[in-house]
Design a protein around this motif. Structure first.
Motif, PDB file in Angstrom:
ATOM      1  N   LEU A 256       0.835  -1.204   0.000  1.00 25.90           N
ATOM      2  CA  LEU A 256       0.000   0.000   0.000  1.00 25.90           C
ATOM      3  C   LEU A 256       0.874   1.261   0.000  1.00 25.90           C
ATOM      4  CD1 LEU A 256      -2.828  -1.045   2.490  1.00 25.90           C
ATOM      5  CD2 LEU A 256      -2.880  -1.080  -0.014  1.00 25.90           C
ATOM      6  N   VAL A 257       1.969   1.205   0.746  1.00 25.63           N
ATOM      7  CA  VAL A 257       2.896   2.345   0.749  1.00 25.63           C
ATOM      8  C   VAL A 257       3.508   2.533  -0.631  1.00 25.63           C
ATOM      9  CG1 VAL A 257       5.090   3.197   1.684  1.00 25.63           C
ATOM     10  CG2 VAL A 257       3.360   2.240   3.215  1.00 25.63           C
ATOM     11  N   ASP A 258       3.873   1.436  -1.283  1.00 22.24           N
ATOM     12  CA  ASP A 258       4.397   1.515  -2.654  1.00 22.24           C
ATOM     13  C   ASP A 258       3.396   2.213  -3.573  1.00 22.24           C
ATOM     14  OD1 ASP A 258       6.931   0.438  -2.592  1.00 22.24           O
ATOM     15  OD2 ASP A 258       6.268  -1.612  -2.918  1.00 22.24           O
ATOM     16  N   LEU A 259       2.135   1.776  -3.513  1.00 28.90           N
ATOM     17  CA  LEU A 259       1.105   2.363  -4.367  1.00 28.90           C
ATOM     18  C   LEU A 259       0.941   3.847  -4.091  1.00 28.90           C
ATOM     19  CD1 LEU A 259      -1.587  -0.455  -4.131  1.00 28.90           C
ATOM     20  CD2 LEU A 259      -0.423   0.249  -6.222  1.00 28.90           C
ATOM     21  N   MET A 260       0.912   4.197  -2.822  1.00 22.49           N
ATOM     22  CA  MET A 260       0.744   5.600  -2.445  1.00 22.49           C
ATOM     23  C   MET A 260       1.854   6.464  -3.017  1.00 22.49           C
ATOM     24  SD  MET A 260       0.925   7.334   1.360  1.00 22.49           S
ATOM     25  CE  MET A 260       2.595   6.721   1.648  1.00 22.49           C
ATOM     26  N   ILE A 261       3.097   6.006  -2.894  1.00 19.84           N
ATOM     27  CA  ILE A 261       4.227   6.834  -3.313  1.00 19.84           C
ATOM     28  C   ILE A 261       4.408   6.812  -4.821  1.00 19.84           C
ATOM     29  CG2 ILE A 261       6.737   7.074  -3.181  1.00 19.84           C
ATOM     30  CD1 ILE A 261       6.575   6.222  -0.269  1.00 19.84           C
ATOM     31  N   SER A 262       4.342   5.635  -5.440  1.00 18.85           N
ATOM     32  CA  SER A 262       4.624   5.554  -6.878  1.00 18.85           C
ATOM     33  C   SER A 262       3.588   6.298  -7.703  1.00 18.85           C
ATOM     34  CB  SER A 262       4.695   4.093  -7.324  1.00 18.85           C
ATOM     35  OG  SER A 262       3.442   3.448  -7.151  1.00 18.85           O
ATOM     36  N   ASP A 263       2.306   6.233  -7.298  1.00 18.75           N
ATOM     37  CA  ASP A 263       1.250   6.896  -8.047  1.00 18.75           C
ATOM     38  C   ASP A 263       0.829   8.203  -7.410  1.00 18.75           C
ATOM     39  OD1 ASP A 263       1.226   4.969  -9.940  1.00 18.75           O
ATOM     40  OD2 ASP A 263      -0.700   4.080  -9.390  1.00 18.75           O
ATOM     41  N   SER A 264       1.460   8.589  -6.305  1.00 18.96           N
ATOM     42  CA  SER A 264       1.057   9.760  -5.534  1.00 18.96           C
ATOM     43  C   SER A 264      -0.456   9.722  -5.297  1.00 18.96           C
ATOM     44  CB  SER A 264       1.451  11.062  -6.250  1.00 18.96           C
ATOM     45  OG  SER A 264       1.501  12.141  -5.341  1.00 18.96           O
ATOM     46  N   ASP A 265      -0.921   8.583  -4.805  1.00 21.60           N
ATOM     47  CA  ASP A 265      -2.350   8.331  -4.624  1.00 21.60           C
ATOM     48  C   ASP A 265      -2.826   8.981  -3.331  1.00 21.60           C
ATOM     49  OD1 ASP A 265      -4.882   7.042  -3.998  1.00 21.60           O
ATOM     50  OD2 ASP A 265      -4.385   5.563  -5.536  1.00 21.60           O
ATOM     51  N   ASN A 266      -3.593  10.059  -3.471  1.00 19.20           N
ATOM     52  CA  ASN A 266      -4.024  10.836  -2.313  1.00 19.20           C
ATOM     53  C   ASN A 266      -5.043  10.105  -1.455  1.00 19.20           C
ATOM     54  OD1 ASN A 266      -2.493  13.257  -2.973  1.00 19.20           O
ATOM     55  ND2 ASN A 266      -3.906  13.483  -4.684  1.00 19.20           N
ATOM     56  N   ILE A 267      -5.936   9.332  -2.077  1.00 12.05           N
ATOM     57  CA  ILE A 267      -6.937   8.602  -1.315  1.00 12.05           C
ATOM     58  C   ILE A 267      -6.263   7.523  -0.459  1.00 12.05           C
ATOM     59  CG2 ILE A 267      -9.024   7.205  -1.449  1.00 12.05           C
ATOM     60  CD1 ILE A 267      -9.473  10.043  -2.415  1.00 12.05           C
ATOM     61  N   VAL A 268      -5.332   6.797  -1.044  1.00 13.85           N
ATOM     62  CA  VAL A 268      -4.584   5.795  -0.284  1.00 13.85           C
ATOM     63  C   VAL A 268      -3.812   6.472   0.847  1.00 13.85           C
ATOM     64  CG1 VAL A 268      -2.716   4.083  -0.379  1.00 13.85           C
ATOM     65  CG2 VAL A 268      -4.443   4.160  -2.194  1.00 13.85           C
ATOM     66  N   ALA A 269      -3.226   7.622   0.578  1.00 11.28           N
ATOM     67  CA  ALA A 269      -2.464   8.332   1.609  1.00 11.28           C
ATOM     68  C   ALA A 269      -3.328   8.669   2.815  1.00 11.28           C
ATOM     69  CB  ALA A 269      -1.854   9.604   1.018  1.00 11.28           C
ATOM     70  N   GLU A 270      -4.528   9.165   2.566  1.00  9.54           N
ATOM     71  CA  GLU A 270      -5.397   9.520   3.694  1.00  9.54           C
ATOM     72  C   GLU A 270      -5.814   8.287   4.477  1.00  9.54           C
ATOM     73  OE1 GLU A 270      -5.439  12.385   4.636  1.00  9.54           O
ATOM     74  OE2 GLU A 270      -4.950  13.549   2.863  1.00  9.54           O
ATOM     75  N   ALA A 271      -6.022   7.172   3.790  1.00  6.34           N
ATOM     76  CA  ALA A 271      -6.365   5.928   4.478  1.00  6.34           C
ATOM     77  C   ALA A 271      -5.203   5.450   5.340  1.00  6.34           C
ATOM     78  CB  ALA A 271      -6.755   4.863   3.461  1.00  6.34           C
ATOM     79  N   LEU A 272      -3.975   5.548   4.839  1.00  5.34           N
ATOM     80  CA  LEU A 272      -2.816   5.097   5.609  1.00  5.34           C
ATOM     81  C   LEU A 272      -2.565   6.009   6.800  1.00  5.34           C
ATOM     82  CD1 LEU A 272      -0.271   3.838   2.930  1.00  5.34           C
ATOM     83  CD2 LEU A 272      -2.227   2.691   3.974  1.00  5.34           C
ATOM     84  N   ALA A 273      -2.811   7.299   6.641  1.00  5.82           N
ATOM     85  CA  ALA A 273      -2.671   8.214   7.778  1.00  5.82           C
ATOM     86  C   ALA A 273      -3.613   7.810   8.907  1.00  5.82           C
ATOM     87  CB  ALA A 273      -2.962   9.644   7.331  1.00  5.82           C
ATOM     88  N   ARG A 274      -4.824   7.389   8.560  1.00  4.92           N
ATOM     89  CA  ARG A 274      -5.783   6.953   9.579  1.00  4.92           C
ATOM     90  C   ARG A 274      -5.364   5.634  10.223  1.00  4.92           C
ATOM     91  NH1 ARG A 274      -8.165  10.668   6.840  1.00  4.92           N
ATOM     92  NH2 ARG A 274     -10.111  11.689   7.517  1.00  4.92           N
ATOM     93  N   GLN A 275      -4.606   4.815   9.496  1.00  7.96           N
ATOM     94  CA  GLN A 275      -4.084   3.608  10.116  1.00  7.96           C
ATOM     95  C   GLN A 275      -3.074   3.948  11.209  1.00  7.96           C
ATOM     96  OE1 GLN A 275      -5.048   0.370   9.753  1.00  7.96           O
ATOM     97  NE2 GLN A 275      -6.713   1.248   8.524  1.00  7.96           N
ATOM     98  N   VAL A 276      -2.324   5.025  11.029  1.00  9.88           N
ATOM     99  CA  VAL A 276      -1.421   5.484  12.085  1.00  9.88           C
ATOM    100  C   VAL A 276      -2.243   5.887  13.302  1.00  9.88           C
ATOM    101  CG1 VAL A 276       0.445   7.055  12.713  1.00  9.88           C
ATOM    102  CG2 VAL A 276       0.221   6.295  10.344  1.00  9.88           C
ATOM    103  N   ALA A 277      -3.334   6.616  13.063  1.00  8.76           N
ATOM    104  CA  ALA A 277      -4.203   7.041  14.161  1.00  8.76           C
ATOM    105  C   ALA A 277      -4.770   5.843  14.915  1.00  8.76           C
ATOM    106  CB  ALA A 277      -5.339   7.913  13.618  1.00  8.76           C
ATOM    107  N   LEU A 278      -5.261   4.865  14.184  1.00  9.66           N
ATOM    108  CA  LEU A 278      -5.844   3.689  14.819  1.00  9.66           C
ATOM    109  C   LEU A 278      -4.805   2.920  15.633  1.00  9.66           C
ATOM    110  CD1 LEU A 278      -8.054   2.521  11.831  1.00  9.66           C
ATOM    111  CD2 LEU A 278      -8.889   3.396  14.023  1.00  9.66           C
ATOM    112  N   ALA A 279      -3.586   2.830  15.106  1.00 13.31           N
ATOM    113  CA  ALA A 279      -2.525   2.119  15.816  1.00 13.31           C
ATOM    114  C   ALA A 279      -2.118   2.828  17.099  1.00 13.31           C
ATOM    115  CB  ALA A 279      -1.309   1.954  14.903  1.00 13.31           C
TER     116      ALA A 279
END
Length: 470
Positions: free
Chosen positions: A295-318
């Motif tokens: 997921l991190v690969d996808l976020m960075i390689s495609d600069s995917d903003n939707i994936v980025a916001e989802a991963l940021a929330r995973q930090v919050a949940l953790a």
């Protein structure tokens, strides 16, 4: 350690890539049955990244300054250009200009998102999407866990993603002879606004952002076949549905044979400790996302903003924060501090970089790159796998072709960031002597237009690549 961790990651991705494309395809996840058996084999790809050498001569601060001082002052970059250059093996600072000043980072923010989610969740973590039994027989609740790549079926946008048709099959089996009668969707995992208040007005409708909900399919894209075609042509924008959770729920209802008009939002019942199969809240099925490293690969390689916001929330949940823009920002700041990064030089409002209220210093970015690349936290080296390669892939595919920046082709690997008036780049570059440097150049007061600032940034990184700087 540097050679065995970072160089291995860079060389692996750089050498095996035959053509730019989604990371899942880079790593060979296309099902073998989908390939044409008689396809003509392609020639072995040439390496696109020079191997770094931890024993190569270290550039001097004076040498770096002589190479890039005048380039940093280019008029195209405006009157606020903040820069940091460090040696990845030692962490030594080699150049700084406003290095500790918070600057609007745009999509370079995703480096912070990537490192903090890898630290908080681990590279192997997978996001679940669950279906549980509702309060009455035949009633089903679809519970969003925050997987933005969830697909409806095998034709999803993200290769290898979890699928609703697989989940529907599990539900039908779990219900036995009971037919599904009603579907409720529970996307309550996320709280707060679905759009960050600091986003430009056109972000929610312009195709690069969208409503951030805990349940969605295909990154909230409304036309997946068209989006995949446009993606192949280099256009990562796509039309997004305004209510991703309801759209996903209706797709799931169709798979279960439930009328889509009856899909409503609600909360999943809580299963008791001694709940039997089929009891309210008991699990009927679960599917899991790609592992976090992908997921991190996808976020960075495609600069995917939707994936980025989802991963940021995973930090919050953790970190037991609310899964909201504010909670994610607070959690990422806390994890950055835990990693020893200068968190006082970090102020975030989102995880994608779409917000103009974000501030990151160049020195925090180069410290992050050093931490991810020096072998002390090997799980963080995953951020390098998705970085675009100059003149080869991603947002750098069409850059570094001109004579002034050609020295950077194939040896600059970096994340870019662009908003109107904001241009940034941060990543790694191998010098002509084989030394690996981390660099970050952020400017948030550029004149109108994109090509001038981008070319000026490229010349800085190319100068680092083309010199021994001693």
């Amino acid at each position: 350690m540097l050679a065995t961790v970072l160089v291995l990651v860079l060389a692996l991705v750089g050498v095996v890539v035959v053509r730019p494309g989604p990371v899942a395809e880079w790593l060979g996840d296309e099902p073998a049955g989908d390939r044409v058996a008689t396809e003509t084999p392609e020639p072995a790809p040439a390496a696109v990244l020079a191997a770094a050498d931890a024993n190569a001569p270290l550039p001097t601060a004076a040498g770096i300054r002589a190479e890039i001082d005048s380039l940093v002052g280019a008029a195209a970059l405006g009157d606020r250009v903040n820069v940091s250059v460090t040696d990845v093996a030692t962490g030594e600072s080699l150049y700084g200009r406003g290095a500790d000043d918070g600057t609007v980072p745009a999509s370079v923010t995703k480096l912070v998102t990537g490192v903090t989610v890898l630290a908080a969740r681990g590279p192997g973590y997978r996001i679940p999407t669950r279906a549980v039994a509702g309060p009455n027989p035949g009633e089903v609740v679809l519970v969003g866990g925050g997987d933005p790549t969830l697909a409806v079926d095998k034709n999803g946008f993200y290769p290898g993603a979890a699928r609703l048709d697989d989940l529907a099959a599990q539900v039908k089996q779990a219900l036995g002879g009971t037919s599904p009668t009603k579907l409720t969707i529970d996307s309550s995992l996320y709280t707060g606004p679905v759009h960050e208040p600091g986003w430009d007005d056109d972000i929610p409708t312009g195709g690069y952002g969208g409503s951030i909900t805990a349940l969605m399919t295909d990154g909230a894209r409304s036309d997946v076949p068209r989006a995949k075609k446009d993606h192949d042509n280099g256009d990562h924008a796509a039309e997004r549905v305004s209510q991703p959770d309801l759209a996903a729920g209706r797709a799931f209802a169709r798979l279960l044979g439930i009328p889509t008009g009856a899909v409503k939002r609600g909360k999943a019942p809580t299963a008791g400790a001694d709940a039997t199969a089929g009891a309210p809240g008991s699990e009927l099925g679960v599917v899991h996302s790609l592992p976090m490293v992908r997921l991190v690969d996808l976020m960075i390689s495609d600069s995917d903003n939707i994936v980025a916001e989802a991963l940021a929330r995973q930090v919050a949940l953790a970190r037991n924060e609310s899964a909201s823009f504010a909670g994610a920002a607070k959690a990422m700041d806390a994890v950055a501090a835990e990693l020893g990064l200068p968190a006082d030089e970090l102020s975030l409002a989102d995880g994608s970089g779409l917000s103009r209220t974000n501030r990151i210093s160049p020195s925090l970015l180069t410290d992050l790159i050093t931490l991810a690349g020096n072998g002390t936290r090997p799980e963080l080296a995953a951020i390098f796998g998705g970085l675009p390669v100059a003149a080869w892939s991603g947002t750098l595919a069409d850059r570094y072709a001109g004579a002034a920046a050609k020295a950077g082709a194939g040896v600059v690997r970096a994340k870019t960031g662009t908003l109107s008036g904001v241009h940034a780049i941060a990543g790694v570059v191998t010098t002509v002597d084989g030394r690996l440097l981390g660099f970050a150049v952020l400017t948030d007061r550029t004149p109108d237009g994109q090509e001038g600032p981008r070319a000026a940034l490229d010349r800085i990184a190319a100068a680092l690549a083309g010199c021994g700087c001693r």
